[in-house]
Design an enzyme around this catalytic site. Sequence first.
Site, PDB file in Angstrom:
ATOM      1  N   SER A  18     -55.800 108.465-119.959  1.00 50.03           N
ATOM      2  CA  SER A  18     -54.460 108.466-120.544  1.00 50.03           C
ATOM      3  C   SER A  18     -53.484 109.137-119.591  1.00 50.03           C
ATOM      4  O   SER A  18     -53.593 110.330-119.316  1.00 50.03           O
ATOM      5  CB  SER A  18     -54.453 109.207-121.882  1.00 50.03           C
ATOM      6  OG  SER A  18     -53.107 109.438-122.258  1.00 50.03           O
TER       7      SER A  18
ATOM      8  N   HIS B 150     -54.624 103.821-120.001  1.00 49.58           N
ATOM      9  CA  HIS B 150     -54.165 104.011-121.379  1.00 49.58           C
ATOM     10  C   HIS B 150     -52.768 104.635-121.334  1.00 49.58           C
ATOM     11  O   HIS B 150     -52.572 105.707-120.754  1.00 49.58           O
ATOM     12  CB  HIS B 150     -55.144 104.926-122.126  1.00 49.58           C
ATOM     13  CG  HIS B 150     -54.816 105.093-123.583  1.00 49.58           C
ATOM     14  ND1 HIS B 150     -55.228 104.195-124.550  1.00 49.58           N
ATOM     15  CD2 HIS B 150     -54.124 106.050-124.234  1.00 49.58           C
ATOM     16  CE1 HIS B 150     -54.803 104.600-125.738  1.00 49.58           C
ATOM     17  NE2 HIS B 150     -54.120 105.729-125.573  1.00 49.58           N
TER      18      HIS B 150
ATOM     19  N   ASP C 212     -49.454 105.913-123.507  1.00 49.29           N
ATOM     20  CA  ASP C 212     -49.055 106.380-124.838  1.00 49.29           C
ATOM     21  C   ASP C 212     -47.538 106.377-124.984  1.00 49.29           C
ATOM     22  O   ASP C 212     -46.845 107.188-124.378  1.00 49.29           O
ATOM     23  CB  ASP C 212     -49.565 107.814-125.033  1.00 49.29           C
ATOM     24  CG  ASP C 212     -51.072 107.860-125.188  1.00 49.29           C
ATOM     25  OD1 ASP C 212     -51.592 107.155-126.076  1.00 49.29           O
ATOM     26  OD2 ASP C 212     -51.723 108.594-124.420  1.00 49.29           O
TER      27      ASP C 212
ATOM     28  N   MET D 105     -44.398 107.059-127.356  1.00 45.26           N
ATOM     29  CA  MET D 105     -44.048 107.845-128.553  1.00 45.26           C
ATOM     30  C   MET D 105     -42.537 107.858-128.744  1.00 45.26           C
ATOM     31  O   MET D 105     -41.795 108.018-127.779  1.00 45.26           O
ATOM     32  CB  MET D 105     -44.530 109.286-128.379  1.00 45.26           C
ATOM     33  CG  MET D 105     -46.003 109.408-128.094  1.00 45.26           C
ATOM     34  SD  MET D 105     -46.453 111.135-127.882  1.00 45.26           S
ATOM     35  CE  MET D 105     -48.189 110.950-127.435  1.00 45.26           C
TER      36      MET D 105
ATOM     37  N   HIS E 135     -50.591 101.940-126.094  1.00 44.33           N
ATOM     38  CA  HIS E 135     -50.763 102.477-127.446  1.00 44.33           C
ATOM     39  C   HIS E 135     -49.391 102.853-127.988  1.00 44.33           C
ATOM     40  O   HIS E 135     -48.800 103.845-127.563  1.00 44.33           O
ATOM     41  CB  HIS E 135     -51.697 103.707-127.332  1.00 44.33           C
ATOM     42  CG  HIS E 135     -51.912 104.440-128.602  1.00 44.33           C
ATOM     43  ND1 HIS E 135     -52.525 105.681-128.649  1.00 44.33           N
ATOM     44  CD2 HIS E 135     -51.625 104.132-129.901  1.00 44.33           C
ATOM     45  CE1 HIS E 135     -52.601 106.101-129.893  1.00 44.33           C
ATOM     46  NE2 HIS E 135     -52.055 105.186-130.678  1.00 44.33           N
TER      47      HIS E 135
ATOM     48  N   MET F  12     -47.086 104.411-130.464  1.00 48.14           N
ATOM     49  CA  MET F  12     -46.931 105.355-131.580  1.00 48.14           C
ATOM     50  C   MET F  12     -45.456 105.354-131.941  1.00 48.14           C
ATOM     51  O   MET F  12     -44.725 106.318-131.708  1.00 48.14           O
ATOM     52  CB  MET F  12     -47.421 106.743-131.145  1.00 48.14           C
ATOM     53  CG  MET F  12     -48.943 106.825-131.118  1.00 48.14           C
ATOM     54  SD  MET F  12     -49.530 108.215-130.144  1.00 48.14           S
ATOM     55  CE  MET F  12     -49.565 107.431-128.536  1.00 48.14           C
TER      56      MET F  12
ATOM     57  N   MET G  74     -58.044 107.345-133.942  1.00 45.29           N
ATOM     58  CA  MET G  74     -57.465 108.599-133.455  1.00 45.29           C
ATOM     59  C   MET G  74     -58.374 109.750-133.873  1.00 45.29           C
ATOM     60  O   MET G  74     -58.656 109.937-135.052  1.00 45.29           O
ATOM     61  CB  MET G  74     -56.074 108.816-134.056  1.00 45.29           C
ATOM     62  CG  MET G  74     -55.008 107.840-133.588  1.00 45.29           C
ATOM     63  SD  MET G  74     -54.846 107.717-131.801  1.00 45.29           S
ATOM     64  CE  MET G  74     -54.556 109.424-131.325  1.00 45.29           C
TER      65      MET G  74
ATOM     66  N   PHE H  27     -49.666 114.358-129.237  1.00 48.02           N
ATOM     67  CA  PHE H  27     -49.824 115.306-128.135  1.00 48.02           C
ATOM     68  C   PHE H  27     -51.194 115.169-127.496  1.00 48.02           C
ATOM     69  O   PHE H  27     -52.181 114.892-128.186  1.00 48.02           O
ATOM     70  CB  PHE H  27     -49.655 116.748-128.648  1.00 48.02           C
ATOM     71  CG  PHE H  27     -48.322 116.980-129.311  1.00 48.02           C
ATOM     72  CD1 PHE H  27     -47.196 117.296-128.559  1.00 48.02           C
ATOM     73  CD2 PHE H  27     -48.193 116.818-130.691  1.00 48.02           C
ATOM     74  CE1 PHE H  27     -45.954 117.470-129.168  1.00 48.02           C
ATOM     75  CE2 PHE H  27     -46.958 116.983-131.308  1.00 48.02           C
ATOM     76  CZ  PHE H  27     -45.835 117.311-130.553  1.00 48.02           C
ATOM     77  N   GLY H  28     -51.234 115.406-126.188  1.00 50.38           N
ATOM     78  CA  GLY H  28     -52.515 115.502-125.504  1.00 50.38           C
ATOM     79  C   GLY H  28     -53.069 116.915-125.669  1.00 50.38           C
ATOM     80  O   GLY H  28     -52.396 117.813-126.182  1.00 50.38           O
TER      81      GLY H  28
ATOM     82  N   ASP I 253     -59.723 108.037-129.289  1.00 50.67           N
ATOM     83  CA  ASP I 253     -58.545 108.582-128.603  1.00 50.67           C
ATOM     84  C   ASP I 253     -58.209 109.975-129.111  1.00 50.67           C
ATOM     85  O   ASP I 253     -57.744 110.134-130.233  1.00 50.67           O
ATOM     86  CB  ASP I 253     -57.360 107.626-128.828  1.00 50.67           C
ATOM     87  CG  ASP I 253     -56.162 107.998-127.990  1.00 50.67           C
ATOM     88  OD1 ASP I 253     -56.253 108.938-127.182  1.00 50.67           O
ATOM     89  OD2 ASP I 253     -55.117 107.330-128.157  1.00 50.67           O
TER      90      ASP I 253
HETATM   91  C1  DX5 Z   1     -52.425 111.327-128.434  1.00 53.10           C
HETATM   92  C2  DX5 Z   1     -52.585 110.168-127.473  1.00 53.10           C
HETATM   93  C3  DX5 Z   1     -53.762 110.303-126.598  1.00 53.10           C
HETATM   94  C4  DX5 Z   1     -53.724 111.478-125.671  1.00 53.10           C
HETATM   95  C5  DX5 Z   1     -55.129 111.940-125.437  1.00 53.10           C
HETATM   96  O1  DX5 Z   1     -51.389 111.061-129.311  1.00 53.10           O
HETATM   97  O2  DX5 Z   1     -52.698 108.951-128.179  1.00 53.10           O
HETATM   98  O3  DX5 Z   1     -54.011 109.105-125.867  1.00 53.10           O
HETATM   99  O4  DX5 Z   1     -53.116 111.198-124.433  1.00 53.10           O
HETATM  100  O5  DX5 Z   1     -55.086 113.121-124.729  1.00 53.10           O
HETATM  101  P1  DX5 Z   1     -56.338 114.107-124.643  1.00 53.10           P
HETATM  102  O6  DX5 Z   1     -57.451 113.341-124.021  1.00 53.10           O
HETATM  103  O7  DX5 Z   1     -55.811 115.216-123.803  1.00 53.10           O
HETATM  104  O8  DX5 Z   1     -56.666 114.539-126.056  1.00 53.10           O
HETATM  105 ZN    ZN Z   2     -53.369 107.075-127.050  1.00 51.52          ZN
END
Ligand code: DX5
Ligand code: ZN
Length: 216
Positions: free
Chosen positions: A7, A32, A34, A36, A65, A67, A136, A142-143, A174
């Site tokens: 990601s 991947h 993301d 948002m 992805h 969101m 999920m 958030f990561g 994810d």
């Molecule tokens: C979260 C994202 C993920 C995120 C995963 O909302 O959809 O794809 O980047 O990050 P990690 O691997 O750090 O949990």
């Molecule tokens: Zn994601």
Amino acid sequence: MPLIAPSLLAADFANLRRDCERVNDSEADWFHLDVMDGHFVPNISFGLPVIEAIKRHARKPLDVHLMIEKPERYLEDFKNAGADILTVHLEASPHLHRSLQAIHSLMMKAGVALNPHTPVNLLREVLPMIDVVCLMSVNPGFGGQKFIEQTYAKIRELRSMIDASDSPAKIEIDGGVNQDNAGPLVKAGADVLVAGSSVFKAEQPRQAISELKEAG
Ligand code: DX5
Ligand code: ZN
């Protein structure tokens, strides 16, 4: 072995090209990405121009992805930006069947993402139309969050639903995926592992990707 989808949310945005090359030169399978919108999830990440820029350097499929609220408004734009797999959230899609048809008619693979509280059986009627189910394993936005253990039960239930159907769906996990839980996730039935922090915050991202692949 699982497919690995790093990601880019955890990449260095000032060195995005370098980080794209690291993924190109690794055992990773997909990028991947993301997206948002600050409404469906509390955070804002990046959108169409950044995906177009990544597409110019990526030599692997883009797994986008979304969101975002009302994702059906933007399906064609993400196709034009370079998405190969386009995932919408079930919770953001009152007309999910129509969105899946539209994604396929744009010649993309179709994904559906489920928040941690959303039961997998809500997918039953559309399962044959889905190429990727993104479970999920953190609350999206958030990561770097902690993996939610209840995800294992959802993987097992979804695995038996898919195996008992004609669906081509892959199970993608994810959030909070790392070198320790990759093996158990694949054992439970996961096909694709998304990993942000455990790849890009590692000293050697390429090595981290290889470890995820081997662990699975
Ligand atoms: C979260 C994202 C993920 C995120 C995963 O909302 O959809 O794809 O980047 O990050 P990690 O691997 O750090 O949990
Ligand atoms: Zn994601």
